[in-house]
Design a protein around this motif. Structure first.
Motif, PDB file in Angstrom:
ATOM      1  N   PHE A  51       0.979  -1.597   0.218  1.00  0.00           N
ATOM      2  CA  PHE A  51      -0.091   0.107  -0.410  1.00  0.00           C
ATOM      3  C   PHE A  51       0.779   1.230   0.040  1.00  0.00           C
ATOM      4  O   PHE A  51       1.933   1.536   0.248  1.00  0.00           O
ATOM      5  N   CYS A  52       0.329   2.932  -1.004  1.00  0.00           N
ATOM      6  CA  CYS A  52       1.425   3.299   0.069  1.00  0.00           C
ATOM      7  C   CYS A  52       1.128   3.405   1.361  1.00  0.00           C
ATOM      8  O   CYS A  52       0.300   3.117   2.510  1.00  0.00           O
ATOM      9  N   GLN A  57      -4.061   4.650   5.080  1.00  0.00           N
ATOM     10  CA  GLN A  57      -4.755   2.877   4.556  1.00  0.00           C
ATOM     11  C   GLN A  57      -3.865   2.845   5.458  1.00  0.00           C
ATOM     12  O   GLN A  57      -4.402   0.767   5.314  1.00  0.00           O
ATOM     13  N   GLY A  80       1.455   2.611  -4.045  1.00  0.00           N
ATOM     14  CA  GLY A  80       1.005   1.295  -4.339  1.00  0.00           C
ATOM     15  C   GLY A  80       2.021   0.986  -5.507  1.00  0.00           C
ATOM     16  O   GLY A  80       1.059   0.752  -5.945  1.00  0.00           O
ATOM     17  N   SER A 103      -3.307   0.263  -5.263  1.00  0.00           N
ATOM     18  CA  SER A 103      -3.194   1.972  -5.734  1.00  0.00           C
ATOM     19  C   SER A 103      -4.292   2.328  -4.623  1.00  0.00           C
ATOM     20  O   SER A 103      -5.165   1.336  -4.513  1.00  0.00           O
ATOM     21  N   THR A 280      -2.822   0.147 -10.789  1.00  0.00           N
ATOM     22  CA  THR A 280      -2.837  -0.973  -9.961  1.00  0.00           C
ATOM     23  C   THR A 280      -3.065  -2.585 -11.275  1.00  0.00           C
ATOM     24  O   THR A 280      -2.097  -2.643 -11.509  1.00  0.00           O
TER      25      THR A 280
END
Ligand SMILES: [Zn+2]
Length: 381
Positions: A51-52, A57, A80, A103, A280
């Motif tokens: 994940f970012c 998140q 992401g 993302s 993604t």
């Protein structure tokens, strides 16, 4: 140095949103139960997330920990991106392995728009771009596009439909900038050349191609003075060139992923949403290949799933966003080396068939309380 910008706009598409969203409190038990149905062993699964780094998140990470019974390994880079160099350490930390890549994009339920997120921890609960990294990457391209929208003019001269193009937009030798597919805009002569019929100090005047005039209508050329092309500068007419430093994962990886699709992204209704979908799609495609080749994953069960996290802006008093996951694709590998991939619709159906009940999930409060009450262990130096 190869020109990284393709001179064509490849259609991506295929990423469905309608009917594809799943709240994390449903997604996570379903994913866990799917793993069990594939023979993954409860208590021996090491989840990982790509994940970012954004605080939005956090809730998905908490839900992974709750349902898989362990804090997930971190495979993620800002934006992401999957750090594929971490496959080896991840493989060593569990018997059966899961990687969740997403993302992310913010959503404002009030305005029903994508791309921003309310930061409750700022002084005035400010809305800011989300994913901020994606927004940061696309800003330069947006500026170039806005310059072109204002500096390509449409006009009629002596009854001829003309396009006046700023000289900067005609320079093929630029290292970076927006370049035009002139064939789509300008009439060619019998030798296939785009010759101006008038040269101005900072621009050139060309005859508009009949294809373009037909597409946007002759009235667009009939203003009293030359009018900017504006939104008629559609994604099929231009592309970008930019020298992005050689790929170093986590630094320019996102921009490398997106540059070919920038015309589509910056002309989309919600550019950050489109960019996140494309990222993604690209990350699944790239990562799937690295997993197949990764020695440390050989002989192990592994499930890799990619999708999009939609961070619904929290209201006052809400601790976390109501994050929804939109699955894109999955890869499942068995310990005997056999594997299969699942496309979006099929993947959604598999997830929806899974139970949302997970008797193995942990009670986070009780687990934290247990740690608080645990007997002190002295660290000897
Ligand atoms: Zn982000």
């Amino acid at each position: 140095m190869p020109d990284l910008a393709s001179n064509m706009v490849e259609p991506t598409g295929g990423f469905q949103m309608q009917g594809m969203m799943m709240r994390y409190n449903l997604f996570m038990p379903r994913l866990y139960n799917w793993c069990l149905s594939l023979g993954f062993k409860s208590g021996k699964i090491m989840p990982s997330r790509a994940f970012c780094s954004d605080e939005s998140q956090g809730y998905p990470v908490i839900m992974i920990a709750k349902h898989f019974g362990t804090f997930p390994f971190n495979h993620g880079l800002v934006g992401g991106i999957v750090d594929t160099h971490r496959h080896g350490p991840h493989a060593e930390h569990g018997e059966d392995l899961v990687i969740i890549q997403a993302s992310h994009v913010g959503y404002d339920p009030q305005s029903q728009t994508f791309g921003t997120y309310r930061r409750l921890q700022t002084a005035d609960n400010e809305d800011s771009p989300n994913c901020g990294k994606v927004d940061n990457v696309i800003t330069w391209y947006k500026n170039e596009y806005q310059f072109a929208q204002q500096n390509i003019l449409l006009h009629q001269i002596n009854g001829m439909n003309c396009i006046i193009v700023d000289n900067q937009l005609l320079r093929e030798d630029l290292d970076e900038g927006l370049l035009l597919h002139l064939d789509k805009l300008i009439e060619t002569d019998s030798n296939g050349q785009h010759l101006p019929f008038k040269i101005l100090s900072t621009a050139k005047v060309f005859a508009a191609s009949s294809e373009f005039v037909e597409k946007i209508g002759e009235s667009a050329f009939m203003g009293k003075k030359p009018e900017p092309i504006g939104s008629e500068l559609t994604s099929d007419i231009f592309y970008f060139r930019r020298e992005i430093p050689h790929i170093k994962e986590g630094v320019h990886h996102l921009e490398h992923n997106l540059i070919r699709f920038m015309p589509q992204i910056i002309t989309a209704q919600f550019p950050i949403l489109t960019a996140s979908q494309i990222n993604t799609q690209i990350e699944f495609d790239l990562t799937f290949r690295t997993i197949v080749k990764e020695h440390s994953y050989r002989g192990k069960k592994l499930l890799f799933i990619s999708g999009l996290n939609i961070d619904i802006s929290p209201q006052s008093g809400q601790l976390f966003p109501l994050t929804k996951f939109v699955p894109w694709a999955a890869y499942v590998q068995d310990s005997d080396g056999s594997y299969s991939t699942f496309e979006q619709l099929e993947l959604m159906q598999i997830l929806e068939q899974q139970s949302v009940s997970n008797p193995d999930q942990i009670d986070m409060e009780a687990a934290i309380q247990g740690m608080t009450e645990a007997e002190e262990i002295k660290v000897h130096l």
